[in-house]
Design a protein around this motif. Structure first.
Motif, PDB file in Angstrom:
ATOM      1  N   SER A  47       0.842  -1.199   0.000  1.00 53.12           N
ATOM      2  CA  SER A  47       0.000   0.000   0.000  1.00 53.12           C
ATOM      3  C   SER A  47       0.875   1.246   0.000  1.00 53.12           C
ATOM      4  O   SER A  47       2.051   1.205   0.368  1.00 53.12           O
ATOM      5  N   HIS A  48       0.294   2.349  -0.416  1.00 49.24           N
ATOM      6  CA  HIS A  48       1.026   3.620  -0.461  1.00 49.24           C
ATOM      7  C   HIS A  48       1.469   4.048   0.944  1.00 49.24           C
ATOM      8  O   HIS A  48       2.598   4.516   1.134  1.00 49.24           O
ATOM      9  N   SER A  49       0.582   3.859   1.919  1.00 47.71           N
ATOM     10  CA  SER A  49       0.916   4.285   3.280  1.00 47.71           C
ATOM     11  C   SER A  49       2.039   3.430   3.866  1.00 47.71           C
ATOM     12  O   SER A  49       2.912   3.951   4.576  1.00 47.71           O
ATOM     13  N   TYR A  88      -1.690  -0.178  -3.612  1.00 48.28           N
ATOM     14  CA  TYR A  88      -3.003   0.018  -3.006  1.00 48.28           C
ATOM     15  C   TYR A  88      -3.053   1.433  -2.431  1.00 48.28           C
ATOM     16  O   TYR A  88      -2.057   1.954  -1.943  1.00 48.28           O
ATOM     17  N   GLU A  89      -4.231   2.049  -2.532  1.00 47.70           N
ATOM     18  CA  GLU A  89      -4.498   3.439  -2.112  1.00 47.70           C
ATOM     19  C   GLU A  89      -4.071   4.443  -3.183  1.00 47.70           C
ATOM     20  O   GLU A  89      -4.354   5.632  -3.032  1.00 47.70           O
ATOM     21  N   GLU A  90      -3.421   3.988  -4.250  1.00 46.61           N
ATOM     22  CA  GLU A  90      -3.053   4.892  -5.343  1.00 46.61           C
ATOM     23  C   GLU A  90      -4.037   4.730  -6.500  1.00 46.61           C
ATOM     24  O   GLU A  90      -4.502   3.621  -6.768  1.00 46.61           O
TER      25      GLU A  90
END
Length: 241
Positions: A56-58, A164-166
């Motif tokens: 994920s991006h985070s 993920y999250e992008e």
């Protein structure tokens, strides 16, 4: 008529095919689906987290070194070779029948076997960019870097892979929708069509023939002209181009 013969007839009679593929296209080349049950089990056991969180991006921002460790060990298979599905699709493109390959895979195997018009929804492991100066780096540089790959300017080199999250690239999504909307045949292979927004692209199809080749059922089976629940490489190995 067997399903192989039906598929052969569909391909023979089509003038504008688009192929939309997912992880199942690459599993026959020895690249495991990191979102599979086994992939989730292994990531929880070794890294203490799910694949979705690990890429994920985070997580990339907060645990950059651990991100690259997971990424190198689980998403890069440099020695993977194209399988009969990749080969057949490249031959269909050369024959003028296949207009585009739209893929959720990041491995570059379609290009490796000669396909030209490949739309990579989730990016590619073969493109990497410094987040400060924009300099481009190849895959070998990433693999040979210890820990976090750094540019000569000091910036972190991020893979051109959609985490993920992008968001997906809007330009590639729009091109994909255009190709699908103009196709007379859409062949969907190696994807269960549950990951959005990519799976939603199938709704742009206005043509005559929808072929679904996947080991398991999909939410779009009721719309298909032909459904083959089998490994896509084994199926395409039997098709004459």
């Amino acid at each position: 008529m067997s399903k192989i013969n039906q598929l052969q007839e569909i391909i023979d009679n089509s003038k504008s095919i688009v192929f939309f593929g997912g992880a199942g296209v690459s599993t026959e080349s020895g690249i495991p689906d990191f979102r599979s049950e086994n992939g989730i089990f292994q990531s929880l056991k070794k890294y203490g987290d799910t694949p979705e969180n690990l890429v994920s991006h985070s997580y990339y921002l907060d645990h950059t070194e651990e991100f690259f460790q997971y990424y190198k060990e689980n998403l890069i298979f440099k020695d993977a070779k194209p399988n009969p599905a990749h080969t057949a699709l490249a031959e269909l493109e050369k024959a003028g029948k296949l207009k585009a390959i739209i893929t959720q895979n990041i491995d570059g195997l379609h290009q490796k076997v000669g396909s030209k018009n490949v739309l990579e929804l989730h990016g590619s492991i073969h493109r990497n960019t410094c987040q400060i100066c924009g300099k481009k780096y190849n895959l070998d540089y990433i693999l040979e870097s210890d820990g976090i790959p750094k540019c000569e300017c000091g910036g972190i080199i991020k893979p051109d892979v959609v985490l993920y999250e992008e968001p997906l690239n809007n330009g590639i999504l729009n091109f994909s929708a255009d190709y699908i909307s103009q196709a007379d045949t859409l062949i969907v292979g190696g994807t269960s069509l549950v990951v959005y927004p990519a799976a939603g692209l199938i709704n742009y199809f206005n043509g005559e023939t929808l072929v679904l080749i996947n080991k398991s059922k999909t939410p779009y089976d009721n719309l298909a002209t032909l459904i083959i629940n089998d490994a896509i490489g084994e199926i395409f190995a039997q098709i004459k181009i």
